[in-house]
Design a protein around this motif. Structure first.
Motif, short mmCIF file in Angstrom:
data_model
loop_
_atom_site.label_atom_id
_atom_site.label_comp_id
_atom_site.label_asym_id
_atom_site.label_seq_id
_atom_site.Cartn_x
_atom_site.Cartn_y
_atom_site.Cartn_z
N VAL A 71 0.84 -1.19 0.00
CA VAL A 71 0.00 0.00 0.00
C VAL A 71 0.88 1.24 0.00
CG1 VAL A 71 -1.79 1.29 1.23
CG2 VAL A 71 -1.79 -1.22 1.31
N LEU A 72 0.60 2.16 -0.92
CA LEU A 72 1.28 3.45 -0.97
C LEU A 72 0.22 4.53 -0.81
CD1 LEU A 72 3.71 5.33 -1.48
CD2 LEU A 72 3.24 5.09 -3.94
N ALA A 73 0.32 5.32 0.27
CA ALA A 73 -0.71 6.31 0.57
C ALA A 73 -0.14 7.72 0.51
CB ALA A 73 -1.30 6.04 1.95
N VAL A 84 3.46 9.13 1.90
CA VAL A 84 4.14 10.37 1.53
C VAL A 84 3.23 11.52 1.94
CG1 VAL A 84 5.12 11.75 -0.33
CG2 VAL A 84 5.22 9.24 -0.45
N VAL A 85 3.80 12.47 2.69
CA VAL A 85 3.08 13.67 3.11
C VAL A 85 3.73 14.87 2.44
CG1 VAL A 85 2.36 15.12 5.05
CG2 VAL A 85 2.49 12.64 5.34
N TYR A 86 2.94 15.62 1.69
CA TYR A 86 3.49 16.75 0.93
C TYR A 86 3.36 18.05 1.73
CZ TYR A 86 3.83 13.63 -3.01
OH TYR A 86 4.18 12.59 -3.83
N ARG A 125 5.38 8.62 -8.59
CA ARG A 125 5.53 7.58 -7.57
C ARG A 125 4.49 6.47 -7.77
NH1 ARG A 125 8.40 8.95 -2.66
NH2 ARG A 125 9.20 11.09 -2.70
N THR A 126 3.27 6.87 -8.11
CA THR A 126 2.21 5.89 -8.34
C THR A 126 2.55 4.98 -9.51
OG1 THR A 126 0.51 7.35 -7.43
CG2 THR A 126 -0.23 5.60 -8.91
N ALA A 128 4.10 -0.33 -11.42
CA ALA A 128 4.98 -1.15 -12.27
C ALA A 128 5.73 -2.19 -11.44
CB ALA A 128 5.98 -0.24 -12.99
N LYS A 129 6.21 -1.79 -10.27
CA LYS A 129 6.94 -2.70 -9.40
C LYS A 129 6.00 -3.78 -8.85
CE LYS A 129 9.80 -2.83 -5.22
NZ LYS A 129 10.42 -2.00 -4.14
N SER A 130 4.79 -3.39 -8.46
CA SER A 130 3.84 -4.34 -7.88
C SER A 130 3.37 -5.36 -8.92
CB SER A 130 2.63 -3.58 -7.32
OG SER A 130 3.03 -2.70 -6.30
N PHE A 131 3.16 -4.94 -10.15
CA PHE A 131 2.71 -5.86 -11.19
C PHE A 131 3.83 -6.77 -11.66
CE2 PHE A 131 -0.95 -2.87 -12.50
CZ PHE A 131 -1.81 -3.53 -11.66
#
Length: 252
Positions: free
Chosen positions: A180-182, A212-214, A241-242, A247-250
């Motif tokens: 999970v990337l939030a 990631v908090v911007y 980043r998404t 790409a990495k997850s697939f």
């Protein structure tokens, strides 16, 4: 440009589920399937544009219309966003917004919404060209339901929630089987203040969780149709980043 499709004939919890969804297809062989979940404003043109952007990157995208039972329209959504951003007008429009959002709190809404998302997942998962590569991403309301779908569907390959709530106990979070990337905006205190606790619960649950908090941004920083919240730099960084995360997850 995409088109609308009725996703149906999926049996979820002994109920036949049918949902209208916007479909955007890549030009060539798809890298994977992606469910994109809209903001609380419903299936507006901005969300369709995000789906088209993902399709241009090689993904087959479904965006279910999860708020069709409300009276929200794209025109009303634009008007409300503008009014809510004006401190002098905000209090006047809040009763109208509460009225429009009442169906979201009605009994059974969450179950019906998850059933619709599950129907979309099953539709994508059954496409041979995707080879079981299906992920989810969502914004605001959609970010929250991205977490929920990750909890309920162990075959997901990745989840990318933007400024979504995840007020779930460790016992439920343990059901998440994908990374999970939030993303969050620093000024979105309602979510950012809870992030350290969420991170601890994710760690305890053994989930591959990154956030990631911007700085200097708030809620809905990715929405380029909202001049009051959009942040171009944060949006572009989150987009890249998404894409890398998917790409990495697939590929895993």
């Amino acid at each position: 440009m995409g088109h609308m499709l009725t996703i149906s004939n999926s049996i979820i919890s002994n109920n036949r589920t049918s949902v209208e969804a916007y479909v955007s297809e890549p030009a060539g062989e798809p890298k994977g399937g992606l469910i994109v979940i809209h903001e609380v404003w419903g299936l507006v043109d901005h969300t369709k544009d995000v789906a088209d952007r993902f399709a241009a990157e090689g993904y087959l995208v479904l965006v279910p219309d999860l708020l069709a039972e409300t009276a929200m329209t794209p025109e009303l959504a634009t008007e409300l966003q503008a009014t809510l951003s004006d401190p002098e007008q905000r209090s006047k429009v809040q009763p109208k917004l509460r009225e429009l959002m009442a169906p979201l709190h009605a009994p059974g809404f969450a179950e019906r919404t998850l059933a619709s998302l599950q129907a979309c997942f099953e539709h994508l998962y059954a496409i041979p060209a995707l080879a079981g590569r299906v992920a989810v991403s969502g914004f605001c309301f959609g970010g929250t339901y991205s977490f929920s779908l990750a909890v309920s569907e162990p075959r997901l390959r990745a989840a990318v929630p933007f400024y979504g709530h995840a007020d779930l106990p460790v016992e439920q979070l343990r059901h998440i089987a994908c990374p999970v990337l939030a993303f969050y905006g620093e000024k979105d205190a309602a979510l950012v203040d809870k992030l350290p606790e969420l991170t601890e619960r994710m760690d305890e649950a053994g989930i591959g969780f990154a956030s990631v908090v911007y700085p200097g941004t708030g809620h809905a920083f990715f929405n380029d149709t909202n001049a009051w919240t959009y942040d171009a730099d944060a949006s572009e960084d989150a987009w890249q980043r998404t894409l890398g995360f998917l790409a990495k997850s697939f590929a895993a």
